[in-house]
Design an enzyme around this catalytic site. Sequence first.
Site, PDB file in Angstrom:
ATOM      1  N   ASP A 177      27.669  38.750  28.028  1.00 32.36           N
ATOM      2  CA  ASP A 177      29.077  39.042  27.730  1.00 32.36           C
ATOM      3  C   ASP A 177      29.619  38.178  26.596  1.00 32.36           C
ATOM      4  O   ASP A 177      30.811  37.921  26.532  1.00 32.36           O
ATOM      5  CB  ASP A 177      29.930  38.885  29.000  1.00 32.36           C
ATOM      6  N   LYS A 229      36.339  46.116  43.983  1.00 29.14           N
ATOM      7  CA  LYS A 229      36.097  44.802  44.587  1.00 29.14           C
ATOM      8  C   LYS A 229      37.080  44.600  45.739  1.00 29.14           C
ATOM      9  O   LYS A 229      38.102  45.261  45.818  1.00 29.14           O
ATOM     10  CB  LYS A 229      36.275  43.715  43.522  1.00 29.14           C
ATOM     11  N   GLU A 243      29.177  43.653  26.358  1.00 30.82           N
ATOM     12  CA  GLU A 243      29.764  44.076  27.636  1.00 30.82           C
ATOM     13  C   GLU A 243      31.005  44.919  27.353  1.00 30.82           C
ATOM     14  O   GLU A 243      31.915  44.469  26.652  1.00 30.82           O
ATOM     15  CB  GLU A 243      30.164  42.858  28.483  1.00 30.82           C
ATOM     16  N   HIS A 296      44.670  38.349  37.110  1.00 30.48           N
ATOM     17  CA  HIS A 296      44.047  37.288  36.316  1.00 30.48           C
ATOM     18  C   HIS A 296      45.034  36.111  36.171  1.00 30.48           C
ATOM     19  O   HIS A 296      44.661  34.946  36.341  1.00 30.48           O
ATOM     20  CB  HIS A 296      43.665  37.849  34.943  1.00 30.48           C
TER      21      HIS A 296
HETATM   22  P1  GTP Z   1      30.769  36.716  35.091  1.00 34.03           P
HETATM   23  O1  GTP Z   1      30.531  37.382  33.772  1.00 34.03           O
HETATM   24  O2  GTP Z   1      30.181  35.360  35.144  1.00 34.03           O
HETATM   25  O3  GTP Z   1      32.232  36.726  35.460  1.00 34.03           O
HETATM   26  O4  GTP Z   1      29.984  37.504  36.229  1.00 34.03           O
HETATM   27  P2  GTP Z   1      29.343  38.944  36.301  1.00 34.03           P
HETATM   28  O5  GTP Z   1      28.341  39.064  35.225  1.00 34.03           O
HETATM   29  O6  GTP Z   1      28.915  39.202  37.707  1.00 34.03           O
HETATM   30  O7  GTP Z   1      30.558  39.834  35.925  1.00 34.03           O
HETATM   31  P3  GTP Z   1      31.315  41.135  36.394  1.00 34.03           P
HETATM   32  O8  GTP Z   1      30.698  42.302  35.693  1.00 34.03           O
HETATM   33  O9  GTP Z   1      31.517  41.257  37.869  1.00 34.03           O
HETATM   34  O10 GTP Z   1      32.728  40.794  35.741  1.00 34.03           O
HETATM   35  C1  GTP Z   1      32.823  40.377  34.415  1.00 34.03           C
HETATM   36  C2  GTP Z   1      34.239  40.387  33.904  1.00 34.03           C
HETATM   37  O11 GTP Z   1      35.026  41.399  34.530  1.00 34.03           O
HETATM   38  C3  GTP Z   1      35.040  39.131  34.154  1.00 34.03           C
HETATM   39  O12 GTP Z   1      34.773  38.182  33.159  1.00 34.03           O
HETATM   40  C4  GTP Z   1      36.484  39.651  34.067  1.00 34.03           C
HETATM   41  O13 GTP Z   1      36.874  39.902  32.717  1.00 34.03           O
HETATM   42  C5  GTP Z   1      36.358  40.986  34.740  1.00 34.03           C
HETATM   43  N1  GTP Z   1      36.575  40.882  36.203  1.00 34.03           N
HETATM   44  C6  GTP Z   1      35.630  40.934  37.172  1.00 34.03           C
HETATM   45  N2  GTP Z   1      36.182  40.804  38.390  1.00 34.03           N
HETATM   46  C7  GTP Z   1      37.511  40.663  38.182  1.00 34.03           C
HETATM   47  C8  GTP Z   1      38.632  40.490  39.085  1.00 34.03           C
HETATM   48  O14 GTP Z   1      38.501  40.415  40.299  1.00 34.03           O
HETATM   49  N3  GTP Z   1      39.868  40.379  38.504  1.00 34.03           N
HETATM   50  C9  GTP Z   1      40.063  40.460  37.164  1.00 34.03           C
HETATM   51  N4  GTP Z   1      41.314  40.335  36.700  1.00 34.03           N
HETATM   52  N5  GTP Z   1      39.030  40.609  36.301  1.00 34.03           N
HETATM   53  C10 GTP Z   1      37.779  40.704  36.806  1.00 34.03           C
HETATM   54 MG    MG Z   2      31.823  37.651  32.140  1.00 36.75          MG
END
Ligand code: GTP
Ligand code: MG
Length: 226
Positions: free
Chosen positions: A93, A133, A160, A176
Site C-alpha cells: 500500500d 468489518k 492498493e 477514522h
Molecule cells: P494495513 O494496511 O496494515 O492497515 O492492513 P491490511 O493490509 O490488512 O489492510 P486492509 O486492506 O484491511 O485495510 C487497509 C486500509 O483500509 C487502511 O489503511 C485504511 O485506509 C482502510 N481501512 C481498513 N479498515 C478500516 C476501518 O475499520 N476504518 C477506516 N476508517 N478505514 C479502514
Molecule cells: Mg494499509
Amino acid sequence: MRLNQLVDKGTDNPPNQLFEVADFINQMQVYEGAMYEISTKLEILDTEFQVMFEHDPIHHMERRLKSVDSIMEKLERRGLPKTIEAIRNNLFDVAGIRVICNYRDDVYSVSNYLSAQSDIQVLRVKDYIRNPKQNGYRSLHVIYAVPVFLSTGAHYTPVEVQFRTIAMDYWASLEHALRYKSDIDDDKLTEHEQTLLDCARSLQNVETQMQSIHRDINGAPQGVDA
Ligand code: GTP
Ligand code: MG
C-alpha cells in the site's frame, strides 16, 4: 529534508538496515508511476461510461504515496528490516488510490472492468462491502500489480485501490477521526462506536433504496455480476 534521516550514519544498525537515499527515491518514483498508470486507467473508464451510458460512475479520486514515516512505522510494526527489499516484498500500500463512486453498482462495474484489463494483475481482493468489518467499515480493496517500464524493463508494482461509495467514504472519514482521537474516555468511545455501527446500517439502507431508484431510471448496471 526528511529523507536525510534515511541515511543512518550511526554504527548501531546492521548494514542491511541502511537505506540508500537514491535507491529509495527511485523506488518511490516507480510507485508514483504505478499510481498514475492506474488512475489514468480509471479516468479513461469514467469518461467512457459518461459517453456510452451518460453516467459518471466515479464521483472523485484521491491518491497518495505513503509517507516515509508511515513506511518506517509499518516495517517496524511488522518486525521487518528497514530495507528497500522489505518494502518491495511486504508493503503493498505504498501507492494508494481511493475511488469514490456514486453507487454500489459503480464500485463493482469500475473495479471489474479495471481487473479485467490484460496488462495488470490482481494480487489481492478484500470485499468489505459483501463482508463488512465488525465496526461497520465497508469498502472494496483491490491490490493491483501494474507494469512500470524503466530502462531496465517492466517492473510490476503494487497499488492498493480502495473502491467505495460516497456514503461509505462519509462513514469511514468520521470513524477514522474517532479512531485517532486520543483524549476521549472509554465510555464515550464505546458509545460513539455503537452509534457509528447504527449509522453504517442506516447508510447501507439509504444506499440500497437510492441504488434501486437509480437502476429503475437508468436500467441494469454495466459489468456487475450480482
Ligand atoms: P494495513 O494496511 O496494515 O492497515 O492492513 P491490511 O493490509 O490488512 O489492510 P486492509 O486492506 O484491511 O485495510 C487497509 C486500509 O483500509 C487502511 O489503511 C485504511 O485506509 C482502510 N481501512 C481498513 N479498515 C478500516 C476501518 O475499520 N476504518 C477506516 N476508517 N478505514 C479502514
Ligand atoms: Mg494499509
